[in-house]
Each structure stands twice: as structure tokens, then as C-alpha cells.
Write an enzyme that holds these catalytic residues in place. Sequence first.
Site, PDB file in Angstrom:
ATOM      1  CG  ASP A  12      -8.358   4.838  19.634  1.00 53.37           C
ATOM      2  OD1 ASP A  12      -9.484   5.320  19.855  1.00 53.37           O
ATOM      3  OD2 ASP A  12      -7.808   4.862  18.517  1.00 53.37           O
ATOM      4  CG  ASP A  14     -12.715   3.870  15.181  1.00 51.83           C
ATOM      5  OD1 ASP A  14     -13.136   2.890  14.553  1.00 51.83           O
ATOM      6  OD2 ASP A  14     -13.379   4.474  16.042  1.00 51.83           O
ATOM      7  CG  ASP A 171      -5.061   6.123  15.966  1.00 54.80           C
ATOM      8  OD1 ASP A 171      -5.268   6.707  14.887  1.00 54.80           O
ATOM      9  OD2 ASP A 171      -5.927   6.046  16.858  1.00 54.80           O
TER      10      ASP A 171
END
Length: 231
Positions: A12, A14, A171
Site C-alpha cells: 500500500d 499512503d 496500514d
Amino acid sequence: MSNLGDTAVIFDLDGTLVDSEPNYYEAGRQVLATYGVCDYTWSDHERFVGISTLETVAVWKDEYGLRASVDEILAAKNRLYLELARASTRAYPEMRAFVELLAAEGVPTAVASGSSPEAIAAVLAGTGLGAYLRTSVSADEVAHGKPAPDVFLEAARRLGAAPADCVVVEDAAPGAAAAYAAGMRCIAIPYVAAQAGGPEFATADLLVAGGQAAFTARTAHDWLVRTVPVA
């Protein structure tokens, strides 16, 4: 010679590779203010961590009763975000080290993100991570964003890797759920600490509950080596 066999790693972007959430929040705050919503807080923003920009804007339109079209709001937010991203986006040092470790061993890697293709390209170029991460997929390019598995499955397809050989680094709860739905292993590093005990993160194969402050490239690499699937 890599000790990781056929393993491929899908990141991922961001909040995982780069600390871009403050830029997303600021872009959202400014855009909503232009439509008369002047009380958008960081807590409001945290609800959308891990959700694609398009889906975020669609929720805004409904919740705030915005008259502008989703396309108009999306364009405004993307434009503002790109300005902020180009000016300052910081890659997490240990994540950069992890990417470099994998590259040194020839491990296939990709980015799969809810951001637009333009935003992904700008951040990878600005941070220098694009030198290592040459394959990327935006949620704009698939039918459904996270928590659907589409972006991860498309990233695996572009890498020529079987989903069972892929490890996702995430995240956010929607991303962890998407990795599980894709049949991929997951290293989860929660951006929002309060979410670490959520059911989506319970499916992660390696949970770094302390977030980026507790993550190290060497620990993640060594965990991958120990857990390479047996052919």
C-alpha cells in the site's frame, strides 16, 4: 540469490510507504471548506484512512449534502493533493530500507493504492521510491477499491505472481481485509493505533501493533524468509 523463493511483495502507498495522510487531510479540509463545510477534523479524516479517494468523496457528498458532482469534488481534491504531495511527502525510513532490501534480492514488488494514478506517480517520483517500485495499480483502474481484493489481485497479475505467493504490506483495516480476501499474506502496520485490535487486523500474518515506530526492515525481511511457503 534470494531466500524468498517465488515471494512477491505488494505495498500500500499512503500511510504505509509514505506519510501522506496529513496531505490528504489538508486537501480534504480545504476542498470541503470551499463547499461550506468548515469543521472537518483529523478524527473525521481517520474514518477514511485506507478508503479510495473516489469512495471518500462519494460519502462526503451524501453526508454533507454537497451540491457539486462527485467528479467535480474528486477533481478538486486530487488537484490540491497533488500540489501538496509534490511539495512534501516523506517516505518512512525503515520502509525505504525494506524496499531496498527486497530490490537487492530481486524480489518482485508493486504498489496497490486507493490513490489516483497521477498521485501514485507523483509520490513515487518525489520520494525516489519509483526507482524500485516500477509496477503500480490504482483503485481507479479496477472495479472495486479496498476492502475488495481487486487492486491486489491486479498487482499480482501484473507481476506474474500467484496470489498465494504474495505478501501485502498495509496500514489500514480495509487493506488488511482486502489482502485476506485476495488469499495473500499480510504484514499490517496500523496507521491508526486504536484500530490495531480490530477484526480486520486479526487476519494479518504479522501485526506490528506499534505502527511505523515499531517497524524495522530487517525484522520484516527475516519474517518473510522464515515463512516462505513450502512448494
